[in-house]
Structures are given as C-alpha cells and as structure tokens.
Write a protein that holds these residues in place. Structure first.
Motif, short mmCIF file in Angstrom:
data_model
loop_
_atom_site.label_atom_id
_atom_site.label_comp_id
_atom_site.label_asym_id
_atom_site.label_seq_id
_atom_site.Cartn_x
_atom_site.Cartn_y
_atom_site.Cartn_z
N ARG A 162 1.46 -8.39 -7.51
CA ARG A 162 1.90 -7.85 -6.23
C ARG A 162 2.04 -6.33 -6.33
O ARG A 162 2.43 -5.80 -7.38
N ILE A 164 3.34 -2.50 -4.49
CA ILE A 164 4.41 -1.95 -3.66
C ILE A 164 4.22 -0.44 -3.54
O ILE A 164 3.74 0.22 -4.48
N PHE A 203 -3.48 -2.44 3.41
CA PHE A 203 -2.22 -3.11 3.76
C PHE A 203 -2.49 -4.26 4.73
O PHE A 203 -3.42 -4.21 5.54
N GLU A 204 -1.62 -5.27 4.64
CA GLU A 204 -1.57 -6.32 5.65
C GLU A 204 -0.45 -5.95 6.63
O GLU A 204 0.72 -5.93 6.27
N THR A 241 4.05 -4.39 -9.11
CA THR A 241 5.47 -4.58 -9.38
C THR A 241 5.76 -4.81 -10.86
O THR A 241 6.90 -4.60 -11.29
N PRO A 258 8.33 -1.43 4.84
CA PRO A 258 8.48 -2.88 4.61
C PRO A 258 7.64 -3.74 5.55
O PRO A 258 7.35 -4.89 5.24
N LYS A 261 2.45 -4.79 4.04
CA LYS A 261 2.38 -5.35 2.69
C LYS A 261 1.08 -4.94 2.02
O LYS A 261 -0.01 -5.25 2.51
N ASP A 299 9.10 -10.07 -11.05
CA ASP A 299 9.35 -10.26 -9.62
C ASP A 299 10.62 -11.09 -9.37
O ASP A 299 10.95 -11.38 -8.22
#
Length: 300
Positions: A162, A164, A203-204, A241, A258, A261, A299
């Motif tokens: 993942r 970030i 990004f989603e 992450t 936020p 994603k 995570d």
C-alpha cells in the motif's frame, strides 16, 4: 537405447550370472537384455562377456568395464538420492534477491528465523532495486514489488504494498497542505526514480481515478533516502507504507489527501519454475507468505 540403462543391464547380468535371471529381476524380455549388452559392446568396441549355453563369464575388458560400471552407477544413485533429499528436506545455498529498502527493513528477522529452522541451509542475499535476471544470475527466489513482466517466472503474492502520500509537519507549516492531487503541482515532491509510472502519481478518487505529473524537487533510486529527506522537511513523498508505517504512527510524517487513495501494488516472491521445486525454495516462500499476508506487520 540409453547407455546408462545398458550399463545397468550389463551389471545386473554379471551380478546374477544369467541373462534370464537379469531379465526377470528387471522385468525385461531376455531379448531386450541381450540387446542392451550387445549395444554396450558395440559402443565400447570390445567384447564384454563370453557366452555358452550353460554359463557366462567376463572377458578381461568386461571385468574392467564391470568394475567401473558399478562405480558409475553408485555415483548416479548417490546423485539421485541427494536430489530426492533436497526436494524433501531444505538444504544447500539459497540465493535471494530483494529490493534494498524492503530487504533491509523487513527481511533480516525472517532470515534469522529461517536459518534457525533449517540448519542445513545457508543464505546469500543480494539487495538491489533493479530487476535481476534470475536464471542468468543464479537466484533461487526474488522478492519483487515492481510490475511482473517475465511470464516464464512463477509468482506468489506474499503481501500488498500500500502507498501513502505524506510530509512532515515542518514542511506543511511552510508550504500548506494539498487537498487534492492537482495541488501537488504547486509543491516540492520527492519522487522515486525507478517508479514504473515515470513521475506520474496515480490515485483512486471519490469520483474517478486521477493521475498527476508531479514536479520532482528531488529524485532518488532508493526509498529510504527520500524518506529521510521528507522527515527533514524537504517535501512531499509518495511511498509504500512498509517504508513509513512507523513514521505515520509516531506522527513524524502526516498522511495527506485522505479522500484520494494512491494506487498500490503487490509484493511477490518469484522463482524460475514450479516443476521440481526444491524444499529450500518452497519452505522460504511459505515462510514469507505466513509472516506478511494481507495485513502485513507495517500496516497493523
């Protein structure tokens, strides 16, 4: 016919003292046994057996060939037995390739536990962010986070990777906080130079996927360098992450946007072939999958 088989048949004939008995022991016809011996004699250019209706005896050449054949067949059986044991019990040298940051942060304890579990295995670990040629460079397993392109390799997913977007509070105090991907074009971004997307951050979003070409104030081929720069307030970083999970939990880096994603990846263990997979590879890949999984330690 296979010469090793012919050698085996010849040794059996001598050991049993009979073509017929050798044929029964090996579940071959007497004609097939005779043919094997004949072909071995033709290949060596020497008569190996004296044959009569009542008995067989070795010629001088046959005695030499018989003695050497036994040694060869014993060596072949030793090789077969050794390989069979390798398929059942992990042993030998395990050569592993892994990305620099991921390997340094997350593989050390796993290797230590693996060595304790399998004392007959030794490990050669090469940390390199490039995609190695596993066959040419002799690797048994590679841990890969980059997109998989080589269809000749077998891949097992061992964890998600993942991503970030984050920055230090010092940077955000000076430059403000981006609220959406397009805001990144007005910020100092720290970009991983080996990213397959070539400087595009994807990004989603809440309504649709978004891609933005970021203005990279700094690029590097190593994620830890970028993390260290972000911690010192140099800019905004998009990174996995597994690299900054502890920094996010401690507040040293703050997650941004936020509602958007970052498109993540998968961490795979890849190896050259599923056929005749050695016990050392099978057990190591299994340990990786057990230790990481869908919610890996970084995570949690």
């Amino acid at each position: 016919m296979d010469r090793l088989t012919s050698m085996t048949v010849f040794a059996k004939v001598v050991g049993e003292g009979s073509f017929a008995q050798a044929a029964r022991q090996m579940r071959l016809s007497p004609a097939a046994v005779s043919k094997h011996v004949q072909l071995l004699e033709e290949w060596l250019g020497a008569r190996l057996l004296n044959r009569t209706t009542r008995r067989i005896s070795l010629t001088e050449a046959g005695a030499s060939v018989y003695e050497r054949s036994l040694r060869i067949l014993e060596d072949v059986e030793e090789v077969r037995t050794s390989m069979a044991e390798n398929m059942v019990r992990p042993s030998g040298v395990l050569r592993v390739s892994a990305p620099i940051s991921f390997g340094a942060l997350h593989l050390g304890s796993i290797f230590a536990d693996y060595l304790a579990m399998y004392p007959e295995v030794s490990i050669e670990l090469v940390l390199d962010d490039r995609v190695v040629d596993m066959v040419d460079e002799g690797f048994d397993v590679a841990v890969r986070i980059a997109p998989l392109k080589d269809s000749n390799l077998i891949a097992r997913r061992i964890a998600p990777s993942r991503e970030i977007v984050c920055a230090s509070s010092a940077y955000l105090a000076r430059h403000g906080r981006p609220m959406k991907p397009s805001d990144l074009t007005k910020h100092d971004c720290l970009d991983y130079a080996l990213r397959a997307d070539g400087g595009n951050w994807r990004f989603e979003g809440p309504e649709a996927d978004v891609t933005v070409k970021v203005p990279a104030r700094m690029t590097a081929t190593n994620g830890q360098i970028l993390r260290d720069a972000a911690l010192r307030g140099a800019g905004i970083i998009l990174c996995p992450t597994f690299l900054v999970g502890e920094d996010i939990r401690s507040g040293r880096l703050e997650p941004l946007m936020p509602g958007f994603k970052p498109v993540g990846r998968s961490i795979h263990a890849v190896y050259p072939s599923r056929r005749h997979l050695s016990a050392k590879v099978r057990s190591f890949v299994g340990l990786l999958a057990d230790r990481f999984g869908e919610v890996p330690p970084w995570d949690r």
